[in-house]
Design an enzyme around this catalytic site. Structure first.
Site, PDB file in Angstrom:
ATOM      1  CG  HIS A 546     -31.848  -0.892 -96.454  1.00 31.05           C
ATOM      2  ND1 HIS A 546     -30.495  -0.952 -96.184  1.00 31.05           N
ATOM      3  CD2 HIS A 546     -32.133   0.404 -96.699  1.00 31.05           C
ATOM      4  CE1 HIS A 546     -29.988   0.271 -96.247  1.00 31.05           C
ATOM      5  NE2 HIS A 546     -30.953   1.108 -96.553  1.00 31.05           N
ATOM      6  CG  HIS A 561     -34.221   2.750-100.037  1.00 34.23           C
ATOM      7  ND1 HIS A 561     -35.150   2.620 -99.032  1.00 34.23           N
ATOM      8  CD2 HIS A 561     -33.069   3.123 -99.449  1.00 34.23           C
ATOM      9  CE1 HIS A 561     -34.576   2.925 -97.880  1.00 34.23           C
ATOM     10  NE2 HIS A 561     -33.307   3.232 -98.100  1.00 34.23           N
TER      11      HIS A 561
END
Length: 649
Positions: A546, A561
């Site tokens: 992620h 992110h």
């Protein structure tokens, strides 16, 4: 730099590679099942039948002790095998030669071990023990070369996490089928080729036929891997870490307490299930009196195990790993209890055996996930990341459990009278009692101990891991060194993803909005493709994919992110196309995510681009305003300059 990747292969090549690798896993686990579970049955029931029970029992104890000792010694050799494989460079690849050579030699050695070496086991028993030891260590070492090389191949077959997952999933199916089918065919095959049925245990000819079948499948699968797969050529692979030794493993265990507790849990558990699993065939043969019914158990087991693996993600999402582990242990202990009173009832035996067997695949995955999470735990606690070291613990414990169980099974067979010439009718009530105590009581005690250790000491839950990842994200890149002589005065950061520009202080995550992680901007994505915002090196790739950290040649550390709290998705819906320490050019696709998966999980999909060492730069600015629509790879979304005034840093 070489940039050849799996993406350059055709769909057909990828499919052939996955199928070849899956068949390799099929043959690998069929071989391991024959070696760890069924070979010991041949040793205890057919190798020594001189008519002198005391002498025969003594030789069986000798040979099973040799097997245990050699397998423990082989564990000490494993790190050196890994290092040797790491240094291998051939035109055929790094891993494939060892898969082919190791698979071929170990299979031929195992086939010879399924014989009495021309009768010297009775005419010259101590010479036989010597010859057996030499053949066994050759077989075990070459199998380890094949096993280590085979399971190390997945990263070498692709840099795409999606392709790796497909390959690993195919291999898991192949492993389940290979490990299960060897149990389905063992007794029907042995008895079919045996001249003397011997009360359901067959004769030497039948066991040789079984050994030949296993050897042929193992050799064929090894060559299929060698011919059907293609290792990706890249300079990146030259930087892989070497396999670790026992000193490093011990150091990691003592310093990473959560890794230590889950390793201790799994080690005790592995010994318990290995003993029980190895004795199930003995139960069908000498207690139930129907060795061929073992095939029914294995066929049921294959079907249910495939289902249990497929529902694992839903189980842990709904009940969490701790409760799933506890439930599995409870089911297994209930299975042991039912098995202990099943007697000669085939229905009860099958139900009990499945209650013990099926949860094992789920526990394996639970433990694997916790061991994987302990990588980040150790990184936060110790300040360095020991990924290959940490993940080497689990296979070592599996081998240790198998080695100990081999020795125990030999002792049990002698104590219960289940050796050469024995049948179900010849086993005395005292022998049955001894057998059942070892088969049921010892594993039950070991599983109970494993559960107590896990429940009291293993605290690395999914929620705790998410907190750890957040802490790592907050600290990542802040100490990255900035070059004294920047390549250019103004450093531009491009948009890694297409979408709508968002001011960082307006995002929903408090840590990012407050600038705790870094200075930068956010994008409400309109597409799931993520590209490198500059020329740089991948310095951090989180296991959950992620987030990714990159550093450019000037020392700018950028964390990309994807979404907030998406660590909870544990990689579902995310694909990585790069590895740590890989150099990437601006505009290279590095990640991909499936936006509907994030929204389905009820999470914010906003992509953040944060310069984590922004305090070392000056004149930071942006060329976009909130609400502006930007394209992926659009240049100079953010710009900054190196602060050469050291007093201001």
């Amino acid at each position: 730099m070489e940039t050849a990747t799996q993406n350059q292969q055709t769909k057909l090549q990828k499919l052939v590679s996955r199928i070849s690798y899956a068949f390799g896993a099929f043959g690998n686990d069929m071989f391991y099942g024959a070696l760890s579970t069924y070979f010991i049955m041949f040793v205890t029931t057919h190798l020594f039948n001189s008519g002198n029970r005391a002498q025969d029992d003594k030789m069986i104890l000798y040979i099973t002790s040799i097997i245990t000792a050699l397998r423990v010694v082989e564990l000490l050799i494993d790190p050196f095998i890994g290092n040797w494989i790491d240094r291998t460079k051939t035109k055929y690849g790094q891993f494939k030669p060892w898969v082919v050579i190791g698979g071929t030699v170990s299979s031929l050695a195992l086939l010879i071990l399924f014989t009495n070496l021309g009768g010297i086991n009775e005419t010259h028993p101590y010479l036989y023990l010597l010859m057996f030891a030499i053949l066994y260590i050759i077989m075990d070492i070459f199998y380890s070369f094949k096993d280590v090389a085979f399971w190390s191949m997945i990263p070498a077959l692709s840099f795409s996490s999606k392709e790796r997952e497909r390959t690993a999933s195919s291999a898991r199916v192949g492993s389940t089928l290979g490990g299960g089918l060897v149990g389905v065919v063992v007794m029907p095959l042995v008895l079919f080729f045996s001249v003397n049925q011997s009360g359901g245990t067959g004769d030497n000819r039948g066991w040789l036929a079984f050994g030949l079948m296993v050897a042929l499948v193992s050799i064929a699968s090894s060559w299929i891997v060698g011919l059907g797969t293609k290792e990706v050529e890249s300079n990146l692979r030259e930087n892989e870490e070497n396999t670790v030794g026992f000193k490093a493993i011990f150091g990691a265990l003592t310093k990473n307490d959560q890794l230590m507790w889950i390793a201790l849990t799994y080690g005790v558990y592995a010994i318990g299930i290995s003993i029980f699993n190895s004795l199930v065939l003995y139960y069908f043969t000498f207690i139930l009196g129907h060795s061929t019914s073992f095939s029914i158990f294995q066929m049921i087991n294959i079907a249910i195990s495939l289902v249990s693996v497929s529902i694992f993600p839903n189980l842990v999402d709904k009940f969490n790993r701790r409760h799933v582990f506890a439930a599995c242990i409870a089911i297994m202990l209930s299975g042991i209890a039912l098995f202990s009173i099943a007697g000669k009832s085939l229905i009860l035996v099958l139900i009990a055996a499945e209650m013990f067997q099926v949860p094992q695949a789920i526990i394996f995955l639970v433990v694997l996930m916790i061991i994987s999470d302990s990588v980040e735990y150790g990184q936060l606690k110790l300040g360095h990341r020991d990924e290959s070291l940490t993940l080497s613990i689990r296979p070592l414990l599996d081998k240790l459990g198998g080695a100990i169980s081999n020795g125990v099974v030999g002792q049990v067979a002698v104590l219960a009278g289940m050796t050469a010439g024995a049948t179900a009718a010849s086993i005395t009530p005292d022998g049955q009692l001894r057998f059942k105590l070892m088969m049921f009581v010892i594993p039950a005690i070991l599983l109970s101990i494993a559960f107590i250790i896990f429940w009291k000491k293993s605290t690395l839950t999914e929620a705790r891991h998410a907190e750890i990842v957040l802490e790592l994200e907050k600290s990542w890149g802040k100490e990255t060194v900035v070059t004294d002589e920047p390549a250019q005065n103004t450093i531009n950061i491009a948009a890694p993803v297409a979408g709508e520009f968002v001011d960082l202080d307006q995002v929903s995550d408090p840590a990012f909005a407050a600038g705790m992680i870094g200075t930068g901007f956010a994008i409400k994505p309109s597409d799931g493709k993520v590209y490198a915002p500059f020329d740089g090196t991948v310095r951090q790739m989180f296991n959950t994919r992620h987030a990714i950290g990159l550093v450019d040649e000037n020392g700018v550390a950028v964390l990309i992110h994807i979404g907030f709290d998406t660590v909870q998705m544990r990689g579902t819906g995310f694909i990585s196309y790069v590895d740590e320490n890989q150099f990437v050019k601006k505009g290279t696709e590095i990640l991909e995510f499936w936006d509907p998966a994030i929204k389905k999980a009820g999470l914010d999909d906003t992509v953040v681009v944060a310069v984590t060492n922004a305090q070392k730069f000056k004149n930071i600015g942006y060329n976009k305003q909130a609400g502006d629509v930007i394209d992926a790879n659009e240049n100079a979304i953010m710009h900054l300059e190196v602060n050469n005034d050291k007093d201001e840093v």
